[in-house]
Write an enzyme that holds these catalytic residues in place. Structure first.
Site, PDB file in Angstrom:
ATOM      1  N   ASP A   1       0.891  -1.135   0.120  1.00 60.84           N
ATOM      2  CA  ASP A   1      -0.144  -0.086  -0.022  1.00 60.84           C
ATOM      3  C   ASP A   1       0.927   1.168  -0.024  1.00 60.84           C
ATOM      4  OD1 ASP A   1      -3.013   0.960   0.671  1.00 60.84           O
ATOM      5  OD2 ASP A   1      -1.703   2.098   1.852  1.00 60.84           O
ATOM      6  N   ILE A   2       0.724   2.107  -0.720  1.00 56.86           N
ATOM      7  CA  ILE A   2       1.425   3.396  -0.962  1.00 56.86           C
ATOM      8  C   ILE A   2       1.315   4.314   0.076  1.00 56.86           C
ATOM      9  CG2 ILE A   2       1.713   5.350  -2.372  1.00 56.86           C
ATOM     10  CD1 ILE A   2       1.015   3.608  -5.072  1.00 56.86           C
TER      11      ILE A   2
ATOM     12  N   GLU B   1      -4.595   2.400  -4.211  1.00 59.24           N
ATOM     13  CA  GLU B   1      -3.214   2.454  -4.235  1.00 59.24           C
ATOM     14  C   GLU B   1      -2.601   1.222  -3.643  1.00 59.24           C
ATOM     15  OE1 GLU B   1      -4.636   4.116  -0.449  1.00 59.24           O
ATOM     16  OE2 GLU B   1      -5.160   4.119  -2.366  1.00 59.24           O
TER      17      GLU B   1
END
Length: 576
Positions: free
Chosen positions: A439-440, A482
């Site tokens: 996950d960004i 994301e």
């Protein structure tokens, strides 16, 4: 490329041909006896139907095994017998067709039998005299990709080289005068470089240097990408006329450039993969097709008994079906219709591969649910190229349906299925595999500060980096927004942690430019050993818990799931 048959393949094809010759001898006895019955006008409808089926198989297979005259004689005889069967009166007994027809058919039978005697009496040539076929080069995907940047010493390409290196490419920078462009070294350069990049003002000179004596082929052997100041029509036209495959105006959109390079790498280094189901009751011929396709990098599955077709379809999930239209007591046309009963197989390409050469009959057969008709005998080379092309098209359609439009990674539902499939494979093979959720970090801030378009650039950058750094056997999907889900096959948790950590390091070094400003981004990741769980969804949930544990610990890192995380809340209330 055309090359001699590899030894194991040649040996097996040679043995198949010998088996076919032995089969010719058996068929010879049967057909000779039937010809004598025709001379005596002592024939029955059922025996004639049986003879039509034998002739159909012979017409389809004889040419493939090197006996084209036998095949043609069998084809003509099959047509005449079919006509007699179609016009057979309902109340006719032995003695039909009439005397004149029987005499004509008997003459054709004698010609076929005579040819078969000649062919079966001749020894099969030694294996090293066998024909050649097309064998694809082994796939290079999974190795570090080398890019060539051609510099004139004036253009500022240093930053681009650094950015490409961070994506995992092995970048080689050369000047036009470098001796590696010489006649003796050019071939080695072509073999070891996936894509060349140059400033647009150098495009003609680079094209001449690279092409050598292969001016027509070089753009596909080593695609050329040009970088320029503007995107004006005349400039683009000049670049295209020199043979370039892509043009990027400055400032270069590096994620988009990386994505284009990845496309070229797939074209150059990977085999056209595909799974093909061959449905044919002629065992020798089906095995021949299977061997030839397997040697070309295509995974075949042979079904000799049509009654096993539906079960085999679900177990194999082919990209393409090759099927004869006459399969003993079964009709390929009817079987194609049965396949289309299932919504899952509505888009599955079905190709008839049959000795039937009558265009009207072919059209009627296609109306039953198939897509195309290939007439036996068919050369090995033509079979390979036809199947490769159709598998590629089928996979392109599959990509459109199963891939995320922004990243070209697998969609949410598909990547979840891959976790379960890998769980089952790893259990059968007794090897470890991992599910990784990435996950960004602070992605909402990226969108709020730099805009959603720039957020898309960040997502594509991570997708391209994952695609470039992971193996072909690994599955990568966009899990949502994301978030990414990766399936690492035959990889234990410590190895996965090390690998994802290196990718995180590369990603954190990327700079995303917005005008005069730039920013950098990190991600967090959670890892779960798939084999520890009874279901794929449980492994994904465990990786999710490890991901949130990493976020709570400060983001920008990788964490492996353990049992202490099992009871923790996954609520995003803390702003992760």
């Amino acid at each position: 490329m055309n090359s001699p048959l590899q030894d194991p393949l040649a040996d097996r094809l040679h043995a198949l041909k010998q088996r076919f010759v032995e089969r010719l001898k058996v068929e010879l006895v049967s057909l000779e006896a039937y010809g004598q019955k025709l001379e005596q006008q002592d024939v029955e409808l059922e025996s004639m139907r049986n003879c039509v089926q034998r002739l159909h198989q012979l017409a389809g297979s004889a040419g493939t095994f090197g006996f084209p005259e036998v095949g043609e004689l069998a084809r003509e005889l099959e047509k005449r017998l079919k006509t007699e069967v179609e016009h057979w009166p309902d109340n006719a007994g032995a003695g039909h067709p009439g005397a004149e027809a029987c005499t004509g058919l008997a003459v054709q039978f004698r010609a076929l039998v005579a040819r078969m005697k000649t062919e079966s009496a001749e020894p099969v040539p030694d294996r090293d005299q066998a024909a050649t076929t097309v064998i694809d080069e082994a796939s290079l995907h999974g190795q570090q990709v080398r890019l060539l940047v051609v510099s004139d010493g004036l253009s500022e390409l240093d930053d681009l080289v650094k950015e490409l290196s961070r994506y995992g490419f092995n970048v080689l920078v050369l000047g036009l005068s470098d001796d590696r462009f010489s006649e003796t070294n050019r071939a080695a350069l072509l073999d070891n470089v996936a894509t060349a990049i140059c400033w647009h003002g150098m495009v003609e000179r680079v094209a001449r240097q690279v092409s050598g004596h292969h001016a027509d082929a070089w753009p596909y052997l080593m695609p050329l990408v040009c970088i320029g100041e503007t995107g004006q029509f005349e400039q683009r036209y000049r670049v295209a006329s020199a043979g370039a495959r892509a043009f990027f105006p400055e400032p270069v959109d590096v994620p988009e450039l990386v994505e284009r390079v990845e496309t070229f790498v797939e074209e150059k280094t990977s085999r056209v993969r595909g799974r093909v189901m061959i449905i044919d009751d002629d065992r020798e011929l089906a095995e021949h097709y299977s061997l030839v396709l397997a040697a070309a990098g295509i995974e075949p599955r042979v079904v000799n008994d049509p009654a096993q077709l539906l079960e085999a379809l679900h177990g194999f999930e082919p990209d393409l079906v090759l099927m004869d239209i006459e399969l003993g007591h079964y009709s390929g046309v009817t079987l194609a219709g049965m396949i289309r009963f299932h919504a899952r197989w509505l888009s599955l390409p079905i190709i008839y591969l049959s000795a039937e050469d009558d265009l009207e009959s072919q059209l009627q057969a296609l109306s039953g649910g198939a897509d195309e008709f290939l007439v036996k005998p068919i050369s090995d080379d033509y079979l390979i190229r036809s199947v490769q092309m159709r598998c590629q098209r089928a996979r392109q359609l599959s990509e459109l349906m199963n891939r995320d439009s922004l990243t070209r990674l697998l969609k949410h539902s598909i990547i979840k299925q891959e976790v379960e499939r890998e769980r089952l494979r790893s259990m059968r093979g007794d090897y470890p595999s991992c599910a990784v959720l990435l996950d960004i970090d602070h992605f909402k801030q990226v969108n709020d500060t730099w805009g959603h378009a720039q957020g898309d650039v960040v997502i594509r950058a991570l997708a391209n980096l994952l695609r470039n750094r992971l193996r072909e056997s690994d599955a990568i999907g966009r899990y949502g927004g994301e978030e990414f889900l990766v399936v690492l096959s035959n990889c234990d948790a410590p190895a996965a942690e090390h690998l994802v950590g290196r990718i995180l390091q590369n990603f954190s070094e990327l700079e995303f430019a917005v005008g005069e400003q730039a920013f950098q981004v990190t991600f967090s990741a959670g890892i779960a050993l798939i084999n520890q769980f009874a279901e794929g969804d449980q492994a994904i949930e465990a990786a999710d818990r490890a991901l949130y544990a990493r976020k709570r610990a400060g983001r920008n890192g990788v964490m492996i799931y353990d049992q202490s995380m099992a009871g923790r809340s996954l609520s995003p209330a803390d702003g992760f």
